[in-house]
Design a protein around this motif. Structure first.
Motif, mmCIF file in Angstrom:
data_model
loop_
_atom_site.group_PDB
_atom_site.id
_atom_site.type_symbol
_atom_site.label_atom_id
_atom_site.label_comp_id
_atom_site.label_asym_id
_atom_site.label_seq_id
_atom_site.Cartn_x
_atom_site.Cartn_y
_atom_site.Cartn_z
ATOM 1 N N HIS A 94 2.215 -4.609 7.306
ATOM 2 C CA HIS A 94 3.133 -4.398 6.189
ATOM 3 C C HIS A 94 2.960 -5.434 5.090
ATOM 4 N N THR A 95 1.960 -6.280 5.184
ATOM 5 C CA THR A 95 1.761 -7.345 4.195
ATOM 6 C C THR A 95 0.381 -7.211 3.565
ATOM 7 N N PHE A 96 0.170 -7.959 2.474
ATOM 8 C CA PHE A 96 -1.140 -7.959 1.826
ATOM 9 C C PHE A 96 -2.176 -8.630 2.722
ATOM 10 N N GLY A 97 -1.864 -9.843 3.154
ATOM 11 C CA GLY A 97 -2.802 -10.599 3.982
ATOM 12 C C GLY A 97 -2.462 -10.470 5.443
ATOM 13 N N PHE A 98 -3.481 -10.647 6.290
ATOM 14 C CA PHE A 98 -3.227 -10.622 7.738
ATOM 15 C C PHE A 98 -4.355 -11.280 8.527
ATOM 16 N N ARG A 99 -5.472 -11.633 7.853
ATOM 17 C CA ARG A 99 -6.612 -12.177 8.602
ATOM 18 C C ARG A 99 -6.556 -13.693 8.756
ATOM 19 N N GLY A 100 -5.908 -14.375 7.834
ATOM 20 C CA GLY A 100 -5.874 -15.835 7.891
ATOM 21 C C GLY A 100 -7.187 -16.470 7.507
ATOM 22 N N GLU A 101 -7.950 -15.839 6.606
ATOM 23 C CA GLU A 101 -9.253 -16.358 6.217
ATOM 24 C C GLU A 101 -9.267 -16.976 4.832
ATOM 25 N N ALA A 102 -8.332 -16.588 3.967
ATOM 26 C CA ALA A 102 -8.430 -16.957 2.553
ATOM 27 C C ALA A 102 -8.368 -18.467 2.340
ATOM 28 N N TYR A 161 -5.750 3.450 -11.767
ATOM 29 C CA TYR A 161 -5.199 2.419 -10.890
ATOM 30 C C TYR A 161 -4.620 3.101 -9.657
ATOM 31 N N LEU A 162 -5.177 2.787 -8.496
ATOM 32 C CA LEU A 162 -4.793 3.432 -7.250
ATOM 33 C C LEU A 162 -4.282 2.378 -6.273
ATOM 34 N N PHE A 163 -3.195 2.718 -5.579
ATOM 35 C CA PHE A 163 -2.554 1.779 -4.660
ATOM 36 C C PHE A 163 -2.221 2.518 -3.361
ATOM 37 N N VAL A 164 -2.410 1.829 -2.246
ATOM 38 C CA VAL A 164 -2.045 2.374 -0.939
ATOM 39 C C VAL A 164 -1.105 1.379 -0.274
ATOM 40 N N ASN A 165 0.114 1.812 -0.034
ATOM 41 C CA ASN A 165 1.161 0.936 0.513
ATOM 42 C C ASN A 165 1.287 -0.343 -0.315
ATOM 43 N N GLY A 166 1.227 -0.190 -1.633
ATOM 44 C CA GLY A 166 1.384 -1.314 -2.551
ATOM 45 C C GLY A 166 0.145 -2.152 -2.753
ATOM 46 N N ARG A 167 -0.942 -1.831 -2.072
ATOM 47 C CA ARG A 167 -2.165 -2.623 -2.146
ATOM 48 C C ARG A 167 -3.132 -1.985 -3.144
ATOM 49 N N PRO A 174 2.035 2.661 8.081
ATOM 50 C CA PRO A 174 0.794 1.884 8.222
ATOM 51 C C PRO A 174 -0.115 2.392 9.332
ATOM 52 N N MET A 175 0.445 3.116 10.308
ATOM 53 C CA MET A 175 -0.375 3.634 11.392
ATOM 54 C C MET A 175 -1.282 4.775 10.930
ATOM 55 N N ARG A 224 -6.278 8.241 8.368
ATOM 56 C CA ARG A 224 -6.505 8.957 9.618
ATOM 57 C C ARG A 224 -6.841 10.420 9.331
ATOM 58 N N ASP A 225 -6.160 11.011 8.332
ATOM 59 C CA ASP A 225 -6.451 12.385 7.920
ATOM 60 C C ASP A 225 -6.675 12.376 6.407
ATOM 61 N N PRO A 226 -7.890 12.087 5.957
ATOM 62 C CA PRO A 226 -8.124 11.993 4.511
ATOM 63 C C PRO A 226 -7.883 13.297 3.768
ATOM 64 N N GLY A 227 -8.021 14.441 4.456
ATOM 65 C CA GLY A 227 -7.805 15.720 3.797
ATOM 66 C C GLY A 227 -6.385 15.890 3.298
ATOM 67 N N VAL A 228 -5.416 15.375 4.070
ATOM 68 C CA VAL A 228 -4.014 15.478 3.655
ATOM 69 C C VAL A 228 -3.764 14.656 2.401
ATOM 70 N N ALA A 229 -4.277 13.425 2.391
ATOM 71 C CA ALA A 229 -4.077 12.559 1.212
ATOM 72 C C ALA A 229 -4.760 13.155 -0.013
ATOM 73 N N ARG A 230 -5.967 13.651 0.158
ATOM 74 C CA ARG A 230 -6.688 14.226 -0.975
ATOM 75 C C ARG A 230 -5.976 15.473 -1.488
ATOM 76 N N GLY A 231 -5.579 16.348 -0.586
ATOM 77 C CA GLY A 231 -4.890 17.565 -0.995
ATOM 78 C C GLY A 231 -3.575 17.280 -1.697
#
Length: 619
Positions: free
Chosen positions: A101-109, A270-276, A311-312, A328-335
Motif C-alpha cells: 500500500h506504499t510507494f516504497g517497500f524494498r529498502g534500497e533507495a 499520465y497514468l497511475f496505478v494505486n497512486g503510483r 493490491p493483490m 493479474r488480468d490485464p484484459g479487464v484493465a484494458r477493456g
C-alpha cells in the motif's frame, strides 16, 4: 585460422562474495539512473511518511545538491543507521510482497544513494530530540544530535562522485532539471492533498521556485481537477472529460481531453496505478485504442488516468524503479480503459476544444504597430429593430442584391400551429444558420456568440458515424477466397495469431491453423476488396508483439468507411439552403463525435460575443 572463443579462459573463474559497498553501488545503478530517480525515491519516502508539505531544492540539475524537506512522521535516532542498511524498511514485514500500500517497500533507495553520493539525513519524531546521520561513498558515520522542529530533511550532495564513470552519462543541467520537474509534477498529480515546492538553488541563495502546487481542497474530482489545471495547464482542465468507471474490482477515474485537444507527441499522458506513476505499455496502448477512431496516427491524446484496485490484483515488483506493473488480468484493465473513455467521448456529443476558438481569435488579432495602450470604446449595443432600420437606411436594396450570393438565407415560414413551443434555434448549442461564405463555411448565430462550421468536414463525420452504426448492427460482410491463402509463420507467431482469431473473425478475417506454423486465410473483409493477406497478417503480428493487441483490420475497414463518407458527404463549393444548413446543425448536435472530423480536426469553431467585441476594442 580458428578464432579464439572470448568466453573461454585458461584461468578458472572464482566465485566471490562482493562487499556491501560494491553491492550498494550495483543496486544504485538499477534504482538511481539519474538525479530525477533520486528525487523520485526521496519524495516517495516523504509521501509514505504522511507529509502534508514537501519542499525539494536542487542545484546544477541535481548533480551537486538534492534536498528534500518534509513534515512527516520522522525517523527515530535508533532507526537512522538501520534506514541506511540494505533491505531494511518500515513499509512491509516481508510476509506478503503483493499486498503493498506504499510507494516504497524494498529498502534500497537510501543505502544506494549513500553508496554513490554524500548523504545526510536529519530527522525528528514527535516527543524526541532530532538526530542526524551522514554517509559518504558507503562509509557511515555515527548518529549525532541535531536541531530540527519536525519531519525529515534528506540532503544528497555530489551524486555519483563515488562512481565517476556515471557522470559521463549525465545530460546538461537544464535537461536534468527538466526531468526532475517532470517527476515532481507526476507525483503532485497523484497527491493533490500535499503541497509541493520545487526550487532551483544553483549559485547559492534562496534560488527561484520552478514549480509550486498548493494543497487542493474539495472532493476527489474537484481537488484532482484543480491540481491538473495547475500541473498540466488550465486549457487541459477546460477541455477534459471526467472519467469514473468500475469493472470487476478495478476502478478508473481521472480526466481525458477531447480529441480536438490532441498533442503532436505522447507527452501529456499520465497514468497511475494505486497512486503510483507508471509508464506501462499496456495502459498506454489502451489509451491509444480508445482514441483510435478520432485521431490520426500523428496525433496523441492527453489524459491523466488513475487505476485503483486491490493490491493483490497487480504486481508492482516487476521493475527496479517500480515504473511498470503487471495486472493479474490485464484484459479487464484494458477493456475498462477503452470502454470508459469511449463512453465519455460519446457523451461529449458535438463538443470541441476551446483551444480552437482561442487559436482563431489569436490569428484575428492584429499585431500592434507600437507599444501604445489600446483605446477602449464604450458603446451601447443597439436593439435588433434599430439595427434592422439602420441596415435599410444605409444600404437600400441590399437584401435583394444578396440573393445572388451564397451568403443569403431565406427563412422558412413558421408553422401554422405547433403542439409545443420549441426554443428559438439560436438558443440551441450550435445556433441558427445566418449565412454561408465561400460555399463551404456555415455562419450560425448562438445566444452568446457565433459558430463557423466546415460543412464538408461536419457532414463527412455524420455520414461516417452512420456507416459505423450500420456496420455494427449488420456485421462485417466476409468474402470467401476461392483458394485459401497459406501463410508460413513460426509456431510462436501462429499461436499468437490464433489467440485472437475469434476477434478477427468478427471483422471478416477468418483464419484456420494449417499444420506446424502455417495458417490458412479462408475469408477476408468484403469491403476491402482484393487484399494482400500475407502482408496484412504480418502487420497484425507486428502490432500484437508491440502493443499486445491489433487494430490493423479494423483500421483498414474504417479507412474504407471514411473514404466512402468523404465521397458521400456535402462537397465544398455547394450552396446550401437555410433549412439544409439548420438541419445539418441539428444533426451535429444529436450525433456523438461530430465536433471533430475523421482525422481529429475540428468541424466547427465557436466564438463568444465578448471575445468578438474585444477584437473591435469594445468593452
Amino acid at each position: 585460422m580458428v578464432q579464439a572463443n572470448p568466453n573461454i579462459s585458461e584461468i578458472r573463474p572464482v566465485i566471490r562474495q562482493l562487499d556491501d559497498a560494491a553491492i550498494n553501488r550495483i543496486a544504485a545503478g538499477e534504482v538511481v539512473e539519474r538525479p530525477a530517480s533520486a528525487v523520485k525515491e526521496l519524495v516517495e519516502n516523504a509521501i509514505d511518511a504522511g507529509s502534508t508539505r514537501i519542499a525539494i531544492d536542487i542545484a546544477d540539475g541535481g548533480k551537486t545538491l538534492i534536498r528534500v524537506t518534509d513534515d512527516g512522521c520522522g525517523i527515530s535516532a535508533d532507526d537512522l543507521p538501520l534506514a541506511l542498511s540494505r533491505h531494511a524498511t518500515s513499509k512491509i514485514d516481508g510476509s506478503d510482497l503483493l499486498n503493498i500500500h506504499t510507494f516504497g517497500f524494498r529498502g534500497e533507495a537510501l543505502p544506494s544513494l549513500g553508496a554513490v553520493g554524500r548523504l545526510n539525513i536529519t530527522s525528528r519524531v514527535p516527543g524526541s530530540d532530532a538526530a542526524q546521520i551522514y554517509v559518504s561513498g558507503g562509509k557511515m558515520e555515527a548518529v549525532k544530535p541535531a536541531a530540527l522542529r519536525a519531519g525529515t530533511v534528506v540532503e544528497l550532495r555530489d551524486l555519483f562522485f563515488a562512481t565517476p564513470a556515471r557522470l559521463k552519462f549525465m545530460r546538461t543541467d537544464r535537461a536534468e532539471a527538466q526531468a526532475i520537474t517532470d517527476t515532481v509534477k507526476r507525483l503532485a498529480m497523484a497527491e493533490p492533498a500535499i503541497t509541493f515546492t520545487l526550487r532551483d538553488v544553483s549559485g547559492g541563495g534562496e534560488g527561484r521556485v520552478t514549480f509550486r502546487a498548493d494543497r487542493e481542497n474539495g472532493d476527489l474530482f474537484d481537488a484532482l481537477h484543480a491540481r491538473l489545471a495547475r500541473v498540466i495547464g488550465r486549457e487541459f482542465a477546460e477541455n477534459a472529460l471526467q472519467i469514473d468507471a468500475t469493472r470487476e474490482g478495478i476502478r478508473l477515474y481521472g480526466y481525458a481531453a477531447l480529441p480536438t485537444y490532441s498533442r503532436g507527441a505522447a507527452v501529456a499522458q499520465y497514468l497511475f496505478v494505486n497512486g503510483r506513476p507508471v509508464r506501462d505499455k499496456m495502459l498506454a496502448g489502451a489509451l491509444r485504442a480508445a482514441y483510435f477512431d478520432f485521431l490520426s496516427r500523428d496525433r496523441h491524446p492527453a489524459a491523466a488516468l488513475f487505476v485503483d484496485c486491490d493490491p493483490m490484483l497487480v504486481d508492482v515488483n516487476v521493475h527496479p524503479a517500480k515504473s511498470e506493473v503487471r495486472f493479474r488480468d490485464p484484459g479487464v484493465a484494458r477493456g475498462l480503459i477503452v470502454s470508459a473513455l469511449r463512453h465519455a467521448l460519446a457523451e461529449a456529443g458535438h463538443r470541441a476544444s476551446s483551444t480552437v476558438a482561442n487559436a482563431t481569435l489569436g490569428a484575428m488579432r492584429p499585431e500592434p504597430a507600437q507599444p501604445t495602450p489600446a483605446r477602449v470604446y464604450q458603446m451601447d449595443r443597439p436593439s435588433p429593430a434599430a439595427r434592422q432600420a439602420a441596415f435599410h437606411a444605409q444600404a437600400p436594396g441590399f437584401a435583394e442584391l444578396s440573393r445572388d450570393y451564397s451568403g443569403s438565407i431565406v427563412e422558412a415560414a413558421p408553422p401554422v400551429s405547433t403542439t409545443a413551443e420549441e426554443p428559438p434555434m439560436q438558443d440551441l448549442p450550435l445556433g441558427a444558420a445566418r449565412g454561408q461564405v465561400h460555399e463551404n463555411y456555415i455562419i450560425a448565430q448562438t445566444a452568446d456568440g457565433m459558430v463557423i462550421v466546415d460543412q464538408h468536414a461536419a457532414h463527412e463525420r455524420l455520414v461516417y458515424e452512420k456507416l459505423k452504426t450500420q456496420m455494427t448492427k449488420n456485421g462485417v460482410a466476409a468474402q470467401a477466397l476461392l483458394i485459401p491463402e497459406i501463410v508460413e509463420l513460426s509456431e510462436g507467431d501462429c499461436a499468437r495469431l490464433m489467440a485472437v482469431a475469434d476477434d478477427l473473425s468478427r471483422l471478416g478475417l477468418t483464419l484456420e491453423p494449417f499444420g506446424g506454423g502455417a495458417i490458412a486465410v479462408r475469408e477476408t473483409p468484403a469491403i476491402l476488396g482484393e487484399v494482400d493477406a500475407r502482408a496484412m497478417i504480418l502487420d497484425i503480428l507486428d502490432e500484437l508483439a508491440d502493443q499486445g493487441e491489433s487494430q490493423t483490420v479494423q483500421a483498414r475497414i474504417e479507412a474504407i468507411l471514411s473514404r466512402v463518407a468523404c465521397h458521400g458527404s456535402v462537397r465544398s463549393g455547394r450552396r446550401m439552403r437555410a433549412e439544409e444548413m439548420n438541419a445539418l446543425l441539428r444533426e451535429m448536435e444529436a450525433t456523438p463525435h461530430s465536433g471533430q472530423c475523421n482525422h481529429g480536426r475540428p468541424t466547427y469553431v465557436e466564438l463568444k460575443l465578448s471575445d468578438i467585441e474585444r477584437l473591435f476594442g469594445r468593452s
